[in-house]
Design a protein around this motif. Sequence first.
Motif, PDB file in Angstrom:
ATOM      1  N   ALA A  21       0.842  -1.206   0.000  1.00  0.00           N
ATOM      2  CA  ALA A  21       0.000   0.000   0.000  1.00  0.00           C
ATOM      3  C   ALA A  21       0.876   1.255   0.000  1.00  0.00           C
ATOM      4  N   LEU A  22       1.980   1.228   0.751  1.00  0.00           N
ATOM      5  CA  LEU A  22       2.913   2.364   0.750  1.00  0.00           C
ATOM      6  C   LEU A  22       3.505   2.565  -0.636  1.00  0.00           C
ATOM      7  N   GLU A  23       3.901   1.485  -1.282  1.00  0.00           N
ATOM      8  CA  GLU A  23       4.478   1.582  -2.624  1.00  0.00           C
ATOM      9  C   GLU A  23       3.498   2.183  -3.621  1.00  0.00           C
ATOM     10  N   ARG A  24       2.234   1.848  -3.496  1.00  0.00           N
ATOM     11  CA  ARG A  24       1.196   2.365  -4.406  1.00  0.00           C
ATOM     12  C   ARG A  24       0.761   3.784  -4.047  1.00  0.00           C
ATOM     13  N   GLY A  25       1.150   4.254  -2.878  1.00  0.00           N
ATOM     14  CA  GLY A  25       0.670   5.556  -2.410  1.00  0.00           C
ATOM     15  C   GLY A  25      -0.799   5.491  -2.048  1.00  0.00           C
ATOM     16  N   ASP A  26      -1.239   4.334  -1.580  1.00  0.00           N
ATOM     17  CA  ASP A  26      -2.642   4.077  -1.264  1.00  0.00           C
ATOM     18  C   ASP A  26      -2.911   4.428   0.206  1.00  0.00           C
ATOM     19  N   PHE A  27      -3.287   5.682   0.442  1.00  0.00           N
ATOM     20  CA  PHE A  27      -3.510   6.133   1.812  1.00  0.00           C
ATOM     21  C   PHE A  27      -4.648   5.363   2.479  1.00  0.00           C
ATOM     22  N   GLU A  28      -5.725   5.104   1.757  1.00  0.00           N
ATOM     23  CA  GLU A  28      -6.847   4.353   2.340  1.00  0.00           C
ATOM     24  C   GLU A  28      -6.412   2.941   2.730  1.00  0.00           C
ATOM     25  N   GLY A  29      -5.584   2.322   1.889  1.00  0.00           N
ATOM     26  CA  GLY A  29      -5.080   0.990   2.195  1.00  0.00           C
ATOM     27  C   GLY A  29      -4.201   0.984   3.431  1.00  0.00           C
ATOM     28  N   VAL A  30      -3.320   1.990   3.541  1.00  0.00           N
ATOM     29  CA  VAL A  30      -2.465   2.106   4.725  1.00  0.00           C
ATOM     30  C   VAL A  30      -3.336   2.333   5.956  1.00  0.00           C
ATOM     31  N   SER A  31      -4.308   3.232   5.852  1.00  0.00           N
ATOM     32  CA  SER A  31      -5.191   3.545   6.992  1.00  0.00           C
ATOM     33  C   SER A  31      -5.940   2.313   7.480  1.00  0.00           C
ATOM     34  N   PRO A  60      12.484   6.691  10.609  1.00  0.00           N
ATOM     35  CA  PRO A  60      13.903   7.007  10.835  1.00  0.00           C
ATOM     36  C   PRO A  60      14.131   8.518  10.945  1.00  0.00           C
ATOM     37  N   GLY A  61      14.726   8.932  12.054  1.00  0.00           N
ATOM     38  CA  GLY A  61      15.037  10.334  12.268  1.00  0.00           C
ATOM     39  C   GLY A  61      13.890  11.178  12.792  1.00  0.00           C
ATOM     40  N   TRP A  62      12.722  10.599  12.992  1.00  0.00           N
ATOM     41  CA  TRP A  62      11.557  11.334  13.476  1.00  0.00           C
ATOM     42  C   TRP A  62      11.370  11.048  14.971  1.00  0.00           C
ATOM     43  N   PRO A  63      10.640  11.923  15.657  1.00  0.00           N
ATOM     44  CA  PRO A  63      10.272  11.610  17.045  1.00  0.00           C
ATOM     45  C   PRO A  63       9.146  10.569  17.060  1.00  0.00           C
ATOM     46  N   VAL A  64       8.850  10.062  18.219  1.00  0.00           N
ATOM     47  CA  VAL A  64       7.746   9.100  18.357  1.00  0.00           C
ATOM     48  C   VAL A  64       6.434   9.802  18.038  1.00  0.00           C
ATOM     49  N   LEU A  65       5.640   9.188  17.188  1.00  0.00           N
ATOM     50  CA  LEU A  65       4.301   9.687  16.873  1.00  0.00           C
ATOM     51  C   LEU A  65       3.309   8.781  17.590  1.00  0.00           C
ATOM     52  N   LEU A  72      -1.236   8.516  10.975  1.00  0.00           N
ATOM     53  CA  LEU A  72      -1.738   8.542   9.595  1.00  0.00           C
ATOM     54  C   LEU A  72      -1.362   9.834   8.883  1.00  0.00           C
ATOM     55  N   ARG A  73      -1.314  10.936   9.603  1.00  0.00           N
ATOM     56  CA  ARG A  73      -0.884  12.203   9.022  1.00  0.00           C
ATOM     57  C   ARG A  73       0.554  12.079   8.506  1.00  0.00           C
ATOM     58  N   SER A  74       1.399  11.368   9.250  1.00  0.00           N
ATOM     59  CA  SER A  74       2.795  11.194   8.829  1.00  0.00           C
ATOM     60  C   SER A  74       2.874  10.413   7.515  1.00  0.00           C
ATOM     61  N   TYR A  75       2.038   9.394   7.366  1.00  0.00           N
ATOM     62  CA  TYR A  75       2.046   8.625   6.120  1.00  0.00           C
ATOM     63  C   TYR A  75       1.502   9.457   4.960  1.00  0.00           C
ATOM     64  N   ALA A  80       2.753  12.140  -0.020  1.00  0.00           N
ATOM     65  CA  ALA A  80       2.625  13.369  -0.808  1.00  0.00           C
ATOM     66  C   ALA A  80       3.980  13.884  -1.277  1.00  0.00           C
ATOM     67  N   ASN A  81       5.046  13.522  -0.578  1.00  0.00           N
ATOM     68  CA  ASN A  81       6.372  14.048  -0.895  1.00  0.00           C
ATOM     69  C   ASN A  81       7.330  13.003  -1.459  1.00  0.00           C
TER      70      ASN A  81
END
Length: 172
Positions: A21-31, A60-65, A72-75, A80-81
Motif C-alpha cells: 500500500a505504501l508503494e502504491r501511495g494508497d492512503f486508504e489501504g495504509v489507513s 527514521p530520524g523522526w520523534p515518536v508519533l 496517519l498524518r505522517s504517512y 505526498a512528498n
Amino acid sequence: MSAPHTDVEQVEAANTAFYEALERGDFEGVSALWLTPSDLGVDEEYHDPADAGVVSCVHPGWPVLTGRGEVLRSYALIMANTDYIQFFLTDVHVSVTGDTALVTCSENILSGGPAPAAGEELGPLVGQVVVATNVFRRTPDGWKLWSHHASPVLAENDDPDDEETGDDEPAS
C-alpha cells in the motif's frame, strides 16, 4: 484460535499488504491496516479516535508519533512528498503469541521519482537500509498494525567509532 502456522501466514500477508500500500501511495489501504480505537475496545463516544494513543510510529530520524491521527498524518506527508518508493524486505521474522504478533525485517528501500513509464529508464534513486519492527494485533477484521518502529542501518564505513589510521598498517 487458528493454527499457529496460519497466524504467521496471515501476519506475513498483513505486513506485505502494508508495504505494498505504501508503494502504491494508497492512503486508504495504509489507513485500513492500522488499529482503530474500537479495535482495542476504546469507546469512541468518550475518546477522540484521532487523539487516543492506541498506535505509535517511529520513522527514521523522526520523534515518536502517538495516536492514530498523528501516525496517519505522517504517512500522508510521506506519500505526498515521495514520487517513487519500493521496499525489498529481507530477514523477515514473525512471532505470534495469542492476539499479538511481532515482525522484524530489513527494509531495503529505493526511493526517488518519478516512477518510469513503460520503456523509459529509471531516474536517479536513493537507496537505504532500515531495520523495522512492526507489532500487529488480531482484530475481528484481521491483523492490524499497532506499532511501527524503523531505524536506519549505518553502512560499515559510516561507523563513527571506526577510526582510520590513514595508511594500510593496522592500528596499534
